[in-house]
Design a protein around this motif. Structure first.
Motif, mmCIF file in Angstrom:
data_model
loop_
_atom_site.group_PDB
_atom_site.id
_atom_site.type_symbol
_atom_site.label_atom_id
_atom_site.label_comp_id
_atom_site.label_asym_id
_atom_site.label_seq_id
_atom_site.Cartn_x
_atom_site.Cartn_y
_atom_site.Cartn_z
ATOM 1 N N GLU A 30 2.683 49.477 -32.155
ATOM 2 C CA GLU A 30 1.692 49.354 -31.094
ATOM 3 C C GLU A 30 1.717 47.910 -30.598
ATOM 4 O OE1 GLU A 30 -3.118 49.342 -30.347
ATOM 5 O OE2 GLU A 30 -2.372 50.047 -32.287
ATOM 6 N N LEU A 31 2.028 47.728 -29.324
ATOM 7 C CA LEU A 31 2.004 46.391 -28.726
ATOM 8 C C LEU A 31 0.555 46.050 -28.409
ATOM 9 C CD1 LEU A 31 5.101 46.668 -26.388
ATOM 10 C CD2 LEU A 31 4.777 44.849 -28.067
ATOM 11 N N VAL A 32 0.011 44.993 -29.033
ATOM 12 C CA VAL A 32 -1.415 44.712 -28.824
ATOM 13 C C VAL A 32 -1.700 43.469 -27.991
ATOM 14 C CG1 VAL A 32 -2.179 45.949 -30.893
ATOM 15 C CG2 VAL A 32 -1.640 43.529 -31.054
ATOM 16 N N ALA A 33 -0.738 42.516 -27.925
ATOM 17 C CA ALA A 33 -1.041 41.301 -27.164
ATOM 18 C C ALA A 33 0.224 40.568 -26.746
ATOM 19 C CB ALA A 33 -1.929 40.378 -27.996
ATOM 20 N N PHE A 34 0.077 39.795 -25.671
ATOM 21 C CA PHE A 34 1.168 39.011 -25.109
ATOM 22 C C PHE A 34 0.659 37.621 -24.787
ATOM 23 C CE2 PHE A 34 1.567 43.441 -23.985
ATOM 24 C CZ PHE A 34 2.874 43.744 -24.386
ATOM 25 N N ALA A 35 1.451 36.596 -25.091
ATOM 26 C CA ALA A 35 1.067 35.226 -24.744
ATOM 27 C C ALA A 35 2.160 34.579 -23.906
ATOM 28 C CB ALA A 35 0.824 34.406 -26.012
ATOM 29 N N ASP A 36 1.746 33.913 -22.857
ATOM 30 C CA ASP A 36 2.684 33.139 -22.037
ATOM 31 C C ASP A 36 1.873 32.118 -21.249
ATOM 32 O OD1 ASP A 36 5.810 33.719 -20.916
ATOM 33 O OD2 ASP A 36 4.535 32.460 -19.640
ATOM 34 N N PRO A 37 2.359 30.869 -21.154
ATOM 35 C CA PRO A 37 1.625 29.859 -20.380
ATOM 36 C C PRO A 37 1.506 30.250 -18.908
ATOM 37 C CG PRO A 37 3.761 29.002 -21.105
ATOM 38 C CD PRO A 37 3.552 30.296 -21.821
ATOM 39 N N VAL A 38 2.439 31.061 -18.419
ATOM 40 C CA VAL A 38 2.311 31.607 -17.067
ATOM 41 C C VAL A 38 1.485 32.883 -17.189
ATOM 42 C CG1 VAL A 38 3.537 32.473 -15.025
ATOM 43 C CG2 VAL A 38 4.570 30.672 -16.437
ATOM 44 N N LYS A 39 0.214 32.762 -16.842
ATOM 45 C CA LYS A 39 -0.755 33.839 -17.081
ATOM 46 C C LYS A 39 -0.300 35.183 -16.491
ATOM 47 C CE LYS A 39 -5.729 34.377 -17.283
ATOM 48 N NZ LYS A 39 -6.640 34.913 -16.294
ATOM 49 N N GLU A 40 0.275 35.129 -15.287
ATOM 50 C CA GLU A 40 0.668 36.364 -14.593
ATOM 51 C C GLU A 40 1.691 37.155 -15.417
ATOM 52 O OE1 GLU A 40 -1.117 33.520 -12.354
ATOM 53 O OE2 GLU A 40 0.967 33.242 -13.002
ATOM 54 N N ARG A 41 2.579 36.412 -16.100
ATOM 55 C CA ARG A 41 3.616 37.108 -16.884
ATOM 56 C C ARG A 41 3.007 37.890 -18.033
ATOM 57 N NH1 ARG A 41 8.660 32.832 -16.800
ATOM 58 N NH2 ARG A 41 8.908 33.073 -14.570
ATOM 59 N N ALA A 42 2.092 37.260 -18.746
ATOM 60 C CA ALA A 42 1.433 37.933 -19.865
ATOM 61 C C ALA A 42 0.612 39.124 -19.341
ATOM 62 C CB ALA A 42 0.547 36.955 -20.620
ATOM 63 N N GLU A 43 -0.054 38.900 -18.208
ATOM 64 C CA GLU A 43 -0.896 39.973 -17.633
ATOM 65 C C GLU A 43 -0.062 41.158 -17.165
ATOM 66 O OE1 GLU A 43 -3.058 37.748 -14.708
ATOM 67 O OE2 GLU A 43 -4.751 37.365 -16.063
ATOM 68 N N GLU A 44 1.085 40.841 -16.595
ATOM 69 C CA GLU A 44 1.995 41.893 -16.122
ATOM 70 C C GLU A 44 2.450 42.769 -17.295
ATOM 71 O OE1 GLU A 44 6.419 41.971 -14.289
ATOM 72 O OE2 GLU A 44 5.223 40.209 -13.739
ATOM 73 N N MET A 45 2.789 42.139 -18.427
ATOM 74 C CA MET A 45 3.233 42.884 -19.610
ATOM 75 C C MET A 45 2.089 43.723 -20.185
ATOM 76 S SD MET A 45 6.449 42.413 -19.945
ATOM 77 C CE MET A 45 6.494 42.390 -18.156
ATOM 78 N N ALA A 46 0.897 43.129 -20.219
ATOM 79 C CA ALA A 46 -0.275 43.848 -20.743
ATOM 80 C C ALA A 46 -0.600 45.059 -19.860
ATOM 81 C CB ALA A 46 -1.471 42.909 -20.827
ATOM 82 N N ALA A 47 -0.487 44.864 -18.546
ATOM 83 C CA ALA A 47 -0.756 45.968 -17.621
ATOM 84 C C ALA A 47 0.256 47.089 -17.815
ATOM 85 C CB ALA A 47 -0.714 45.455 -16.178
ATOM 86 N N GLN A 48 1.507 46.701 -18.047
ATOM 87 C CA GLN A 48 2.574 47.702 -18.163
ATOM 88 C C GLN A 48 2.572 48.412 -19.518
ATOM 89 O OE1 GLN A 48 6.339 46.088 -16.944
ATOM 90 N NE2 GLN A 48 7.483 47.913 -17.524
ATOM 91 N N TYR A 49 2.294 47.660 -20.581
ATOM 92 C CA TYR A 49 2.475 48.223 -21.923
ATOM 93 C C TYR A 49 1.171 48.386 -22.705
ATOM 94 C CZ TYR A 49 7.448 47.380 -21.145
ATOM 95 O OH TYR A 49 8.716 47.392 -20.639
#
Length: 339
Positions: A30-49
């Motif tokens: 289960e993918l639960v979280a993503f971190a990236d200094p570029v906020k949009e990138r982390a948000e994009e992954m969270a939205a997708q997965y």
């Protein structure tokens, strides 16, 4: 059984193309979280997965209940992030090169040991079907002893691969520390150690920036290595193999020659001195253009599930890194470096 809860640090190309989709395809994760200094990138992954987006990995570690993390960040962050995750009691899969110095690598191994967690390094060359087949053939003894070899990994450079193109961290020395050698060379030092079941005893390195403008990281390296067994070979890493990349290895042995991915990129050719010729097509190599599953994620998950230490351990990653660091020392001193 409950799923393994995973977070990914760094949402760049390697995370988006390999780690994240391969976790998503694994029924035990289960993918639960993503971190990236570029906020949009982390948000994009969270939205997708699914899961939560963070810009700060330390905040992520504080707030989320996890079992494991993938570290897919610029090289200089591999050690601090891996150590922080291990200290939080999490299993760690780190991209290569595992660290930028021997000391960092040792600290990572120690942190994992002390916390009773696994540390695995993403050396996917070992898991590529042609490489697995080549090792099986070599181990069978039909070619006899390996005498000389060449192994090479080259493509046109990170600008076509990284999400940031020419502005990628790969070209910034303070973040990358090393260029083609850390990106590609360390894959080949790991592969040749695995394939020959042998250690590199000595290395001479010719490393420099041949063609990439405006960067002081290396874009090419040619190294001569001597194995403990006495076999001598060359190891090459290049970011200037334009038009046509290379991921080939050729071994000249007592009873013939083995060519791995050197003809059409995905086959193993064995030519024996008695005239026999064998060709094995066992599945493709993963390349930047062809994203076949790397096998790394599944192996990592399997280690955790079965409570079996990963074969591509921190110790293995460090031995492969030390070859590359030795080559840089050789370039600097003009001497052959004993490992």
């Amino acid at each position: 059984m409950s799923k393994i809860k995973v977070a990914v640090f760094g949402c760049g190309a390697i995370a988006q193309r390999r780690h994240i989709p391969e976790y998503a395809n694994n029924a035990n994760v289960e993918l639960v979280a993503f971190a990236d200094p570029v906020k949009e990138r982390a948000e994009e992954m969270a939205a997708q997965y699914g899961g939560k987006a963070y810009t700060d990995y330390q905040e992520l570690l504080k707030n989320e209940k996890l079992d494991a993390v993938s570290v897919c960040t610029p090289n200089y962050l591999h050690a601090p992030m891996s150590i922080a995750a291990a200290n939080a009691g999490l299993h760690v899969l780190v991209e290569k090169p595992m660290a930028t110095t021997t000391e960092e690598g040792e600290q990572m191994i120690e942190a994992a040991r002390k916390n009773g967690v696994y540390l695995m390094v993403g050396h996917n060359q070992r898991l590529m079907p042609p490489h697995v087949k080549a090792k099986e053939i070599l181990d069978s003894g039909k070619l006899g002893k390996v005498l000389t070899f060449r192994t090479s990994f080259g493509h046109g450079g990170p600008e076509s691969w990284s999400l940031d193109g020419r502005d990628s961290w790969f070209f910034r020395k303070e973040e990358a520390i090393m260029g083609a050698m850390g990106d590609l060379g360390v894959h080949k030092s790991d592969f040749i150690r695995y394939l020959l079941n042998d250690e590199i005893a000595e290395v001479a390195g010719f490393i420099g920036t041949v063609h990439k403008e405006g960067t002081d990281v290396d874009d090419n390296a040619t190294c001569i290595v001597r194995m403990k067994s006495g076999a001598v070979g060359t190891l090459m890493a290049s970011w200037t193999h334009y038009r046509s990349g290379d991921n080939g290895t050729v071994l000249w042995c007592e009873k013939g020659v083995m060519k791995i991915g050197a003809v059409h990129g995905d086959e193993v050719n064995v030519e024996l001195t008695d005239g026999t010729i064998e060709t094995y097509k066992v599945g493709a190599m993963a390349t930047n253009e062809k994203q076949v599953p790397s096998g790394v994620i599944d192996a990592f998950v399997e280690s955790i599930l079965t409570n079996t230490p990963p074969s591509i351990s921190g110790e293995e990653g460090l031995r492969s890194l030390n070859v590359i660091l030795g080559a840089f020392e050789s370039q600097e001193t003009g001497k052959i470096v004993k490992l």
